[in-house]
Design an enzyme around this catalytic site. Structure first.
Site, short mmCIF file in Angstrom:
data_model
loop_
_atom_site.label_atom_id
_atom_site.label_comp_id
_atom_site.label_asym_id
_atom_site.label_seq_id
_atom_site.Cartn_x
_atom_site.Cartn_y
_atom_site.Cartn_z
N GLN A 175 -4.62 -5.30 7.38
CA GLN A 175 -5.47 -6.02 6.85
C GLN A 175 -5.77 -7.44 7.60
O GLN A 175 -6.28 -8.18 7.24
CB GLN A 175 -5.30 -6.27 5.27
CG GLN A 175 -5.57 -4.99 4.24
CD GLN A 175 -7.03 -4.43 4.46
OE1 GLN A 175 -7.83 -4.95 4.58
NE2 GLN A 175 -6.87 -3.07 3.98
N HIS A 214 0.81 -1.20 -0.14
CA HIS A 214 -0.15 -0.09 0.16
C HIS A 214 0.89 1.15 0.13
O HIS A 214 2.03 1.12 0.54
CB HIS A 214 -0.74 -0.16 1.23
CG HIS A 214 -1.82 0.84 1.48
ND1 HIS A 214 -1.68 2.35 1.84
CD2 HIS A 214 -3.11 0.85 1.18
CE1 HIS A 214 -2.84 2.79 1.89
NE2 HIS A 214 -3.84 2.13 1.62
N CYS A 239 -5.06 2.49 -3.61
CA CYS A 239 -3.41 3.08 -2.97
C CYS A 239 -2.54 1.92 -3.05
O CYS A 239 -1.58 2.05 -2.29
CB CYS A 239 -3.77 3.52 -1.52
SG CYS A 239 -5.02 4.58 -1.19
N LYS A 286 -10.48 -0.42 10.67
CA LYS A 286 -11.00 -1.62 9.89
C LYS A 286 -11.40 -2.92 10.56
O LYS A 286 -11.42 -3.96 10.24
CB LYS A 286 -9.61 -1.94 8.93
CG LYS A 286 -9.14 -0.83 7.90
CD LYS A 286 -8.26 -1.39 7.19
CE LYS A 286 -7.39 -0.42 6.48
NZ LYS A 286 -8.12 0.44 5.66
N ASP A 304 2.92 -4.37 8.10
CA ASP A 304 1.80 -3.50 8.00
C ASP A 304 0.52 -4.44 8.20
O ASP A 304 0.37 -5.27 7.06
CB ASP A 304 1.86 -3.02 6.60
CG ASP A 304 0.53 -2.55 5.99
OD1 ASP A 304 -0.36 -2.42 6.83
OD2 ASP A 304 0.15 -1.71 5.11
#
Lengths: 135, 416
Positions: free
Chosen positions: B211, B131, B373, B234, B208
């Site tokens: 998600q 991302h 993104c 999220k 990261d």
């Protein structure tokens, strides 16, 4: 669902008018829509301050392609002053459907490209940047 | 078309949906089908109420006032930190720093750890599926330092070329920063293996987890990484707050990020000394209501169980891929269902994803369209844009059926 993509828009999208490029354009400009990666180029041939030929090329969504196609029809035969006076509302009227806040950039990509080319600036900034969100 | 995918009997989705008031909403006279969960999830009543209750009953600043309300607010805020630390298996609450979101967590690392540890000629290893938030901070840091950014390539299935990892790693590699799960391809990356191999050459590993933490069990001790960043919004929590977990010894050695109140121990006209972890990294009044809401979100997810969330989303994504494959003209990006989370990026014939999204919106179906993104990845896939459906545990196969029906209508309109 069908009402968003009326037949006139689909027609311009499937059979774009004035699609292509000019060999010796007097004005040529390309713009991007960073939101969706769409690209649009508009070429103009101008004789005696009047648009004698116009072509657009690029890839994008139905709204951006159809509005660019419609725009080329508006531009043909007009003087540069008349071209400069085409505004956002003319495009929205031609599309004839409500364009949501998030799709307005698609609808105006052609106009932005044309004006940037005619004004000879890197990026044309719309006079009326305040979008009417309609809330 | 009969598709046999076994539904896990462990999740009462009908009951769960009642916890989310927004799911009762209609859009364009149709029941909302919300399939944009990778962008942000919806919020259950318990989260909304926790923040409302804070503002109505114990709104005060934290770590400051010697009065009852401030004490309650501090307890609520710090209790959330403890829940979050426990949720990801952190050894201590001190290892969990509140940020605004994943992006801020990654930028914090670039400006603190990166600024003091990356030197000229050294390498930062990322992947081709990052991302922008895990690309841009490192590209900027590399430019400041004269360092080099390299990328683990993505194969045609949408998986990392792990066979090239050892070639890319070397003594010059100072940092490896990878996404746990791609927000476009859905690919779940073998982060533990990457961490082991990266550590073998002395590199620091950042994950990261924007998600991953919302969708499956993540234990930072088992993962073996050094830092891990994720966002509340999220995972059923409010926007404006996220968490950065870091190994304590690394956090202790780092310079602060922003200067201000709360992050100091002592300030004189000549200088300052820093507060203890985690507050050293939390300058200024934080998002208190958001922190409390984040804690309530973690409580909610813990109540369901992340193993169950993951199993159910695997079921949904398997079903979605099977159903989408049955639509002529659909191209699906990314690996098979078993290797991915609840994200499916696709294209339908030559219909532009923005047109598709606009048409589906008319049916009350919310998907994402664009480059998500991750512009370099879109280039790698040779597409300007894709449509993306992303699921959460409150979605149903009936909603996927409506998505598919919407695709057929779109095909009819565009006469493909």
């Amino acid at each position: 669902m069908e009402d968003l993509y009326r037949e006139n828009i689909l027609d311009h999208f499937r059979n774009p008018r004035n699609f292509g490029t000019l060999e010796h354009p007097d004005f040529s400009h390309e713009e991007h829509n960073p939101l969706c990666g769409d690209k649009l180029r508009i070429d103009l041939q101008v004789d005696d301050d009047r648009v004698t030929a116009v072509r657009f090329s690029g890839k994008g969504c139905a709204i951006s392609q159809a509005s660019a196609s419609m725009l080329t029809e508006m531009v043909e035969g007009k003087t540069l002053e008349e071209v400069k006076s085409i505004d956002k509302q003319d495009i929205l009227d031609a599309l004839g459907i409500p364009i949501s806040y998030v799709r307005i950039k698609c609808a105006l990509l052609g106009l932005k490209t044309l004006k940037a080319g005619v004004y000879g600036v890197q990026t044309w900034v719309e006079e009326d940047n305040e979008q009417d969100i309609g809330w | 078309m009969a598709i046999e995918i076994l539904k896990p009997a462990t999740l009462n989705v009908e009951a769960i949906r009642l916890d989310f008031p927004i799911l009762a909403r209609k859009v364009n006279d149709q029941p909302l089908v919300y399939l944009d969960n990778a962008a942000t999830s919806q919020k259950p009543d318990s989260v909304i109420q926790s923040m409302d209750f804070y503002y109505r009953n114990y709104n005060a600043n934290v770590h400051r006032g010697i009065h009852r309300l401030s004490e309650e607010a501090t307890l609520g805020y710090e209790r959330s930190r403890a829940r979050i630390a426990n949720f990801i298996g952190a050894r201590s609450n001190k290892e969990v720093i509140f940020t605004r979101n994943t992006t801020e967590g990654l930028n914090l690392l670039a400006y603190t750890w990166g600024e003091s540890n990356i030197r000229q000629g050294e390498e930062i290893l990322l992947t081709e599926m990052e991302h922008h938030s895990n690309l841009v901070p490192w590209q900027r840091l590399a430019k400041r330092k004269g360092a080099r950014v390299r990328y683990i390539p993505v194969d045609d299935q949408g998986c990392l070329r792990m066979d090239l990892l050892d070639e890319l790693l070397g003594p010059q590699t100072r940092l490896v920063s990878v996404t746990h799960m791609s927000n476009v391809l859905g690919t779940i990356n073998p982060v533990a293996e990457i961490a082991t191999r990266a550590h073998a050459v002395g590199a620091v590993v950042i994950v990261d987890a924007a998600q991953s933490v919302p969708h499956f069990p993540v234990n930072v001790r088992e993962l073996g990484a050094d830092f891990l960043a994720f966002s509340s919004h999220k995972m059923c929590g409010p926007t404006g707050i996220g968490a950065l977990w870091g190994r304590r010894d690394l956090l202790e050695a780092m310079e602060p990020f922003m200067g201000g109140g709360d992050m100091i121990r002592e300030v004189t006209y000549e200088g300052a000394t820093w507060n203890d972890l985690p507050w050293k990294f939390e300058a200024g009044t934080p998002g208190i209501a958001e922190g409390i809401g984040f804690g309530a979100a973690v409580d909610y997810l813990s109540g369901i169980g992340m193993e169950k969330v993951h199993a159910y989303e695997q079921y949904l994504v398997s079903y979605a891929i099977e159903m989408l494959r049955s639509v002529p003209g659909v191209v699906i990006y990314g690996p098979e269902a078993a290797l991915r989370g609840g994200v499916v990026a696709f294209n339908v014939d030559a219909i532009h994803p923005h047109d598709l999204a606009s048409m589906l919106d008319r049916e009350g179906i919310a998907i994402r369209a664009g480059h998500h993104c991750a512009m370099p990845l879109a280039g790698r896939l040779n597409v300007a844009a894709t449509a993306r459906a992303s699921f959460y545990f409150y979605n149903t196969t009936e909603e996927i059926d409506r998505l598919v029906a919407g695709l057929y209508t779109a095909k009819k309109v565009f006469k493909f």
